[in-house]
Design an enzyme around this catalytic site. Structure first.
Site, PDB file in Angstrom:
ATOM      1  N   LYS A 190       0.855  -1.190   0.000  1.00 36.23           N
ATOM      2  CA  LYS A 190       0.000   0.000   0.000  1.00 36.23           C
ATOM      3  C   LYS A 190       0.885   1.232   0.000  1.00 36.23           C
ATOM      4  O   LYS A 190       1.976   1.214   0.557  1.00 36.23           O
ATOM      5  CB  LYS A 190      -0.870   0.007   1.259  1.00 36.23           C
ATOM      6  CG  LYS A 190      -2.083   0.887   1.161  1.00 36.23           C
ATOM      7  CD  LYS A 190      -3.312   0.083   0.802  1.00 36.23           C
ATOM      8  CE  LYS A 190      -4.515   0.977   0.708  1.00 36.23           C
ATOM      9  NZ  LYS A 190      -5.760   0.213   0.615  1.00 36.23           N
ATOM     10  N   ASP A 219      -7.558   4.827  -3.862  1.00 36.22           N
ATOM     11  CA  ASP A 219      -7.919   4.559  -2.471  1.00 36.22           C
ATOM     12  C   ASP A 219      -8.415   5.884  -1.889  1.00 36.22           C
ATOM     13  O   ASP A 219      -8.588   6.870  -2.626  1.00 36.22           O
ATOM     14  CB  ASP A 219      -6.701   4.020  -1.695  1.00 36.22           C
ATOM     15  CG  ASP A 219      -7.087   3.447  -0.340  1.00 36.22           C
ATOM     16  OD1 ASP A 219      -7.735   2.393  -0.307  1.00 36.22           O
ATOM     17  OD2 ASP A 219      -6.769   4.060   0.689  1.00 36.22           O
ATOM     18  N   GLY A 239     -17.867   9.130   0.695  1.00 38.79           N
ATOM     19  CA  GLY A 239     -16.937   9.310  -0.419  1.00 38.79           C
ATOM     20  C   GLY A 239     -17.133   8.275  -1.505  1.00 38.79           C
ATOM     21  O   GLY A 239     -18.262   7.889  -1.820  1.00 38.79           O
ATOM     22  N   GLY A 296     -18.898   5.179   0.266  1.00 43.33           N
ATOM     23  CA  GLY A 296     -20.073   5.510   1.086  1.00 43.33           C
ATOM     24  C   GLY A 296     -21.241   6.021   0.261  1.00 43.33           C
ATOM     25  O   GLY A 296     -22.395   5.624   0.484  1.00 43.33           O
ATOM     26  N   ALA A 343     -15.029   5.423   6.051  1.00 42.78           N
ATOM     27  CA  ALA A 343     -14.059   6.521   5.953  1.00 42.78           C
ATOM     28  C   ALA A 343     -12.691   6.017   6.414  1.00 42.78           C
ATOM     29  O   ALA A 343     -12.185   5.043   5.873  1.00 42.78           O
ATOM     30  CB  ALA A 343     -14.543   7.716   6.766  1.00 42.78           C
ATOM     31  N   ALA A 390     -14.470   0.796   5.289  1.00 40.55           N
ATOM     32  CA  ALA A 390     -13.191   1.367   5.740  1.00 40.55           C
ATOM     33  C   ALA A 390     -12.190   0.250   6.008  1.00 40.55           C
ATOM     34  O   ALA A 390     -12.564  -0.801   6.533  1.00 40.55           O
ATOM     35  CB  ALA A 390     -13.402   2.198   7.005  1.00 40.55           C
ATOM     36  N   ASN A 391     -10.938   0.473   5.653  1.00 37.81           N
ATOM     37  CA  ASN A 391      -9.882  -0.485   5.971  1.00 37.81           C
ATOM     38  C   ASN A 391      -9.444  -0.278   7.415  1.00 37.81           C
ATOM     39  O   ASN A 391      -9.414   0.840   7.908  1.00 37.81           O
ATOM     40  CB  ASN A 391      -8.688  -0.276   5.036  1.00 37.81           C
ATOM     41  CG  ASN A 391      -8.922  -0.869   3.658  1.00 37.81           C
ATOM     42  OD1 ASN A 391      -9.272  -2.044   3.521  1.00 37.81           O
ATOM     43  ND2 ASN A 391      -8.762  -0.057   2.623  1.00 37.81           N
TER      44      ASN A 391
HETATM   45  N1  PHE Z   1      -8.127   0.797  -2.524  1.00 38.44           N
HETATM   46  C1  PHE Z   1      -9.087  -0.224  -2.691  1.00 38.44           C
HETATM   47  C2  PHE Z   1      -8.819  -1.361  -1.709  1.00 38.44           C
HETATM   48  O1  PHE Z   1      -8.110  -1.212  -0.742  1.00 38.44           O
HETATM   49  C3  PHE Z   1      -9.158  -0.709  -4.124  1.00 38.44           C
HETATM   50  C4  PHE Z   1      -7.867  -1.190  -4.705  1.00 38.44           C
HETATM   51  C5  PHE Z   1      -7.485  -2.497  -4.538  1.00 38.44           C
HETATM   52  C6  PHE Z   1      -7.021  -0.373  -5.416  1.00 38.44           C
HETATM   53  C7  PHE Z   1      -6.327  -2.979  -5.076  1.00 38.44           C
HETATM   54  C8  PHE Z   1      -5.850  -0.857  -5.940  1.00 38.44           C
HETATM   55  C9  PHE Z   1      -5.486  -2.156  -5.778  1.00 38.44           C
HETATM   56  O2  PHE Z   1      -9.356  -2.428  -1.806  1.00 38.44           O
END
Ligand code: PHE
Length: 354
Positions: free
Chosen positions: A83, A119, A185, A188, A241, A263-264
């Protein structure tokens, strides 16, 4: 913040490494966190935001990269976890932002080791700029058209939400359920539209009140002020978010039955899953239910273009959620532990295939 404060964080991390780059023209720190290449090439979104400090930005990149390893493994996709974070100091104007994206794209092309897409804080336009400098982008086709992962992620969240409703109430329909969405966003907003169409009673909250107001009119929803987002009674709380919002303090305030959102890293720590369970709240693990965008990108990279097929594959996230919730009940654990076990099984199986 001195450099010396962040280097030990990198050394102590159990990921594979972090690439750090300073973008002088925009005073932006770039962190690309490589968590695991065990299943394949590290792939994950690029986040852009203002952080309180560099440690927070680096930590976010590392934690999000870990989440991507789990996300890909949970999907059975042979990509690795990574990431990137672009830690801007203040909001950038269009020209500065474009310049940053082009230089960041050049960096990715030089590295050739990390593939990315949109993202939180980045969108299809940014990806189009980057794609002029690098091939390491998912979701931009050869004609330069970018796919927004948000609606696919929202579709997967809606499917998982239905499974959670069935698990808790014996009825999967969102009709008449009060669903509070935090963050309107890229995910959402499409989630709100989808749930409104299915008859849900929406409660909407965003730091940008104009966003909430417009969507409330469109979906016949009610606005929840930011300072009441954790206390407002509802059936489902959907965090869409930033991460780290569920901790000892906020969990004690929640007045909901289910937490499921895009949300992650929603949990501040792993023990927050136990805490939610103790309070009788059903928590759907974020990296399982929010995988729709990632799944779609991986399918598109394999040449799948048919929208019905993509939709069908994303809807299967609903079955994965149902299995995990059932497994957690049988094993007497939290859904987080059940999801972890599932991912470990998948990782072990793909290691056997090597
Ligand atoms: N950002 C999003 C996610 O965490 C979508 C994404 C996935 C973007 C993989 C790029 C690569 O799932």
């Amino acid at each position: 913040m001195s450099r010396d404060d962040i280097l030990p964080l990198i050394a102590a991390w159990d990921g594979e490494g972090v690439v750090v780059r300073y973008d002088k023209p925009t005073d932006t720190w770039i962190f690309i966190a490589f968590h695991s290449s065990r299943l394949g090439r590290p792939t994950g979104g690029t986040r852009l935001r203002v952080y309180p400090d560099l440690r927070a930005a680096l930590r976010d990149a590392m934690r999000l990269a870990e989440g991507m390893t789990s996300k890909w493994a949970g999907l059975g996709v042979r990509y690795g976890g990574g990431k990137a974070v672009l830690a801007i100091r203040r909001p950038l104007d269009a020209a500065d932002r474009r310049g940053l994206m082009l230089r960041y794209g050049e960096l990715l092309e030089t590295l050739g080791a990390f593939y990315t897409g949109a993202d939180l804080g980045t969108g299809p336009d940014d990806m189009v700029h980057m794609a002029r400098r690098t091939r390491c982008i998912l979701g931009v086709d050869s004609a330069g058209h970018a796919t927004d992962p948000g609606p696919y992620t929202a579709r997967g969240v809606a499917a998982g939400l239905r499974s959670a409703l069935r698990h808790r109430f014996g009825d999967a329909s969102p009709a008449g359920r009060r669903i509070l969405i935090q963050g309107l966003g890229g995910v959402g907003a499409p989630l709100a539209r989808r749930l409104a169409a299915e008859g849900a009673e929406l409660l909407l909250c965003d730091l940008e009140s104009a966003k909430a107001e417009a969507l409330a009119v469109e979906t016949d929803g009610r606005i929840v002020p930011v300072d009441r987002v954790y206390t407002e009674p509802c059936d489902v709380f959907a965090p869409c978010a930033i991460g780290g919002i569920l901790d000892r303090r906020t969990i004690a305030m929640l007045a909901c039955q289910i937490v499921v959102g895009s949300a992650n890293n929603q949990l501040d720590g792993e023990d927050d899953a136990d805490r939610l369970r103790k309070w009788g709240i059903l928590y759907v693990p974020d990296y399982i239910v929010n995988a729709g965008g990632a799944l779609t990108f991986s399918l598109m990279a394999d040449g799948v273009r048919d929208e019905d097929e993509l939709a069908g594959r994303v809807d299967a996230i609903g079955s994965a959620v149902a299995d995990i919730l059932a497994e957690a009940d049988v094993a007497g654990t939290t859904p987080l532990v059940a999801a972890r076990r599932r991912v470990d099984r998948l990782l072990a199986r793909s290691a056997d295939e090597d």
